[in-house]
Structure formats: structure tokens, C-alpha cells
Motif scaffolding. Structure first.
Motif, PDB file in Angstrom:
ATOM      1  N   ARG A  62       0.838  -1.203   0.000  1.00 34.68           N
ATOM      2  CA  ARG A  62       0.000   0.000   0.000  1.00 34.68           C
ATOM      3  C   ARG A  62       0.871   1.250   0.000  1.00 34.68           C
ATOM      4  O   ARG A  62       1.731   1.410   0.863  1.00 34.68           O
ATOM      5  CB  ARG A  62      -0.895   0.024   1.234  1.00 34.68           C
ATOM      6  N   GLU A  63       0.626   2.129  -0.957  1.00 36.86           N
ATOM      7  CA  GLU A  63       1.348   3.401  -0.982  1.00 36.86           C
ATOM      8  C   GLU A  63       0.924   4.233   0.229  1.00 36.86           C
ATOM      9  O   GLU A  63      -0.220   4.180   0.656  1.00 36.86           O
ATOM     10  CB  GLU A  63       1.053   4.154  -2.279  1.00 36.86           C
ATOM     11  N   HIS A  65       5.899   2.803   5.215  1.00 31.31           N
ATOM     12  CA  HIS A  65       6.541   3.850   4.413  1.00 31.31           C
ATOM     13  C   HIS A  65       6.935   5.032   5.300  1.00 31.31           C
ATOM     14  O   HIS A  65       8.062   5.535   5.223  1.00 31.31           O
ATOM     15  CB  HIS A  65       5.593   4.295   3.298  1.00 31.31           C
ATOM     16  N   ARG A  66       6.017   5.468   6.140  1.00 31.64           N
ATOM     17  CA  ARG A  66       6.314   6.611   7.027  1.00 31.64           C
ATOM     18  C   ARG A  66       7.439   6.278   7.998  1.00 31.64           C
ATOM     19  O   ARG A  66       8.334   7.091   8.231  1.00 31.64           O
ATOM     20  CB  ARG A  66       5.049   7.036   7.762  1.00 31.64           C
ATOM     21  N   LEU A  67       7.418   5.086   8.578  1.00 35.44           N
ATOM     22  CA  LEU A  67       8.480   4.670   9.489  1.00 35.44           C
ATOM     23  C   LEU A  67       9.817   4.616   8.757  1.00 35.44           C
ATOM     24  O   LEU A  67      10.842   5.064   9.281  1.00 35.44           O
ATOM     25  CB  LEU A  67       8.164   3.300  10.092  1.00 35.44           C
ATOM     26  N   THR A  68       9.810   4.096   7.548  1.00 31.52           N
ATOM     27  CA  THR A  68      11.048   3.983   6.770  1.00 31.52           C
ATOM     28  C   THR A  68      11.679   5.343   6.543  1.00 31.52           C
ATOM     29  O   THR A  68      12.901   5.491   6.630  1.00 31.52           O
ATOM     30  CB  THR A  68      10.780   3.270   5.434  1.00 31.52           C
ATOM     31  N   ALA A  69      10.866   6.352   6.268  1.00 32.98           N
ATOM     32  CA  ALA A  69      11.401   7.705   6.072  1.00 32.98           C
ATOM     33  C   ALA A  69      12.139   8.178   7.318  1.00 32.98           C
ATOM     34  O   ALA A  69      13.245   8.744   7.226  1.00 32.98           O
ATOM     35  CB  ALA A  69      10.272   8.665   5.706  1.00 32.98           C
ATOM     36  N   ASP A 100       9.852   2.457  -3.820  1.00 33.43           N
ATOM     37  CA  ASP A 100       8.568   2.089  -3.228  1.00 33.43           C
ATOM     38  C   ASP A 100       7.934   1.018  -4.111  1.00 33.43           C
ATOM     39  O   ASP A 100       7.481   1.303  -5.225  1.00 33.43           O
ATOM     40  CB  ASP A 100       7.670   3.313  -3.126  1.00 33.43           C
ATOM     41  N   LEU A 101       7.932  -0.202  -3.635  1.00 35.97           N
ATOM     42  CA  LEU A 101       7.445  -1.313  -4.451  1.00 35.97           C
ATOM     43  C   LEU A 101       5.947  -1.235  -4.734  1.00 35.97           C
ATOM     44  O   LEU A 101       5.491  -1.783  -5.744  1.00 35.97           O
ATOM     45  CB  LEU A 101       7.801  -2.647  -3.802  1.00 35.97           C
ATOM     46  N   ALA A 102       5.182  -0.527  -3.896  1.00 38.76           N
ATOM     47  CA  ALA A 102       3.756  -0.366  -4.186  1.00 38.76           C
ATOM     48  C   ALA A 102       3.567   0.361  -5.510  1.00 38.76           C
ATOM     49  O   ALA A 102       2.672   0.022  -6.287  1.00 38.76           O
ATOM     50  CB  ALA A 102       3.065   0.397  -3.054  1.00 38.76           C
ATOM     51  N   ALA A 103       4.415   1.321  -5.794  1.00 39.20           N
ATOM     52  CA  ALA A 103       4.332   2.061  -7.054  1.00 39.20           C
ATOM     53  C   ALA A 103       4.805   1.213  -8.238  1.00 39.20           C
ATOM     54  O   ALA A 103       4.374   1.423  -9.367  1.00 39.20           O
ATOM     55  CB  ALA A 103       5.149   3.345  -6.963  1.00 39.20           C
TER      56      ALA A 103
END
Length: 174
Positions: free
Chosen positions: A12-13, A18-22, A40-43
Motif C-alpha cells: 500500500r502506498e 513507508h512513514r516509518l522507513t522515512a 517504493d514497491l507499491a508504485a
């Protein structure tokens, strides 16, 4: 300068992963002196099944050309996501040789963390990556305030990562 690439394996984008990774990548990049990039593999999901697709090939080359790779995934069925597996399956044996890899695992239950680290580590080693530390493991209940977990992990592992990323000294003839 060190190239750090984050691979986000959540399908999921805009996910919590994703937020944690940033946050993790910002702190890790500061600690080891790295420039950062994100895959980002979701993209990329719609193009990952084509083994010769240009976008997927470029993303895999970007990751393989990095000095340090953070592979972030939520736990799915006691291991990493199928999307991350699909991306990594695009590499041949030793496709990640020369990279240092760190797993970033998000789990609802603490009993999944070790099994996920074991499975992801095994795959990364099979691909030739060096995996000198434990994965950073964050429980879903810690996602709102992950700083304490992240700081403890960095304190335990940043020296090891710096050594792994240090240029290899040239051999001096005897």
C-alpha cells in the motif's frame, strides 16, 4: 559518499511502513553519512512481473548499486511481503554482492519478529548481500513513537554498519 537506498515492501502506498522507513532512513543516513534514495514497491507493483521491464530493471540496478540497503516490510504470514519477495526474485545469485543490507520489520506481534529476520536475512545472504546486524524490529504499537526503539537499535549497530561501509584498504604488497 555512501549511497543508502530504502526498499519499501508494503503493497500500500503511503503505508505506516513507508512513514516509518522515512524516519529510519533519515536517522541512519545522518549516522553513517549517506545520500538517500527510495524504491517504493507499491508504485512498481504493476511492472514487477515483467522480468525485462525497464522500470523494474532500473529499480533493481539502483538497489544493487547502493552501498547500504534498508529493506522495509510488514510481517505477512510470519515473514516478509510477497511484493518484496517478487522484487528480490528478480536478482540472480549474488545480485546484491557488494551491498550491506538491513531489514526493517513491522509486526503486530513480538513472536513474529525473529522468524521474519531469519527468513529475510537468509534471502539477502543468498543474493550475496552482507547482513552484519539484526533487523530493526518495530511493533505496530510502537509506530506512533518509534524514536526509542530506533535510537536503541542505532546505538547497538551503527558502529558495525560504519565498519561494514568503510572502504576496503588496498592490499600492500609483501
Amino acid at each position: 559518499m555512501t549511497r543508502l537506498t530504502a526498499v519499501i515492501g508494503n503493497p500500500r502506498e503511503g503505508s505506516r511502513t513507508h512513514r516509518l522507513t522515512a524516519t529510519v532512513v533519515d536517522k541512519l543516513a545522518s549516522a553513517v553519512g549517506a545520500e538517500t534514495e527510495v524504491v517504493d514497491l507499491a508504485a512498481l507493483a504493476p511492472v514487477l512481473l515483467d522480468p525485462y521491464g525497464e522500470q523494474a530493471t532500473r529499480a533493481r540496478e539502483q538497489v544493487a548499486g547502493s552501498d547500504l540497503v534498508v529493506l522495509a516490510t510488514p510481517v505477512y504470514k510470519a515473514t516478509y511481503t510477497g511484493l518484496l519477495k517478487l522484487f528480490l526474485d528478480g536478482y540472480g545469485t549474488d545480485g546484491l554482492a557488494g551491498t550491506t543490507a538491513v531489514g526493517l520489520i513491522v509486526s503486530a506481534a513480538p513472536h513474529h519478529l525473529l522468524s521474519t529476520d531469519i527468513h529475510l536475512r537468509s534471502l539477502l545472504v543468498e543474493l550475496g548481500a552482507s547482513v552484519p546486524t539484526r533487523s530493526l524490529q518495530v511493533l505496530e504499537s510502537q509506530l506512533e513513537e518509534p524514536e526509542a526503539v530506533l535510537e536503541a537499535w542505532l546505538a547497538a549497530h551503527v558502529a558495525t554498519l560504519r565498519r561494514a561501509l568503510a572502504p576496503v584498504a588496498e592490499e600492500v604488497p609483501a
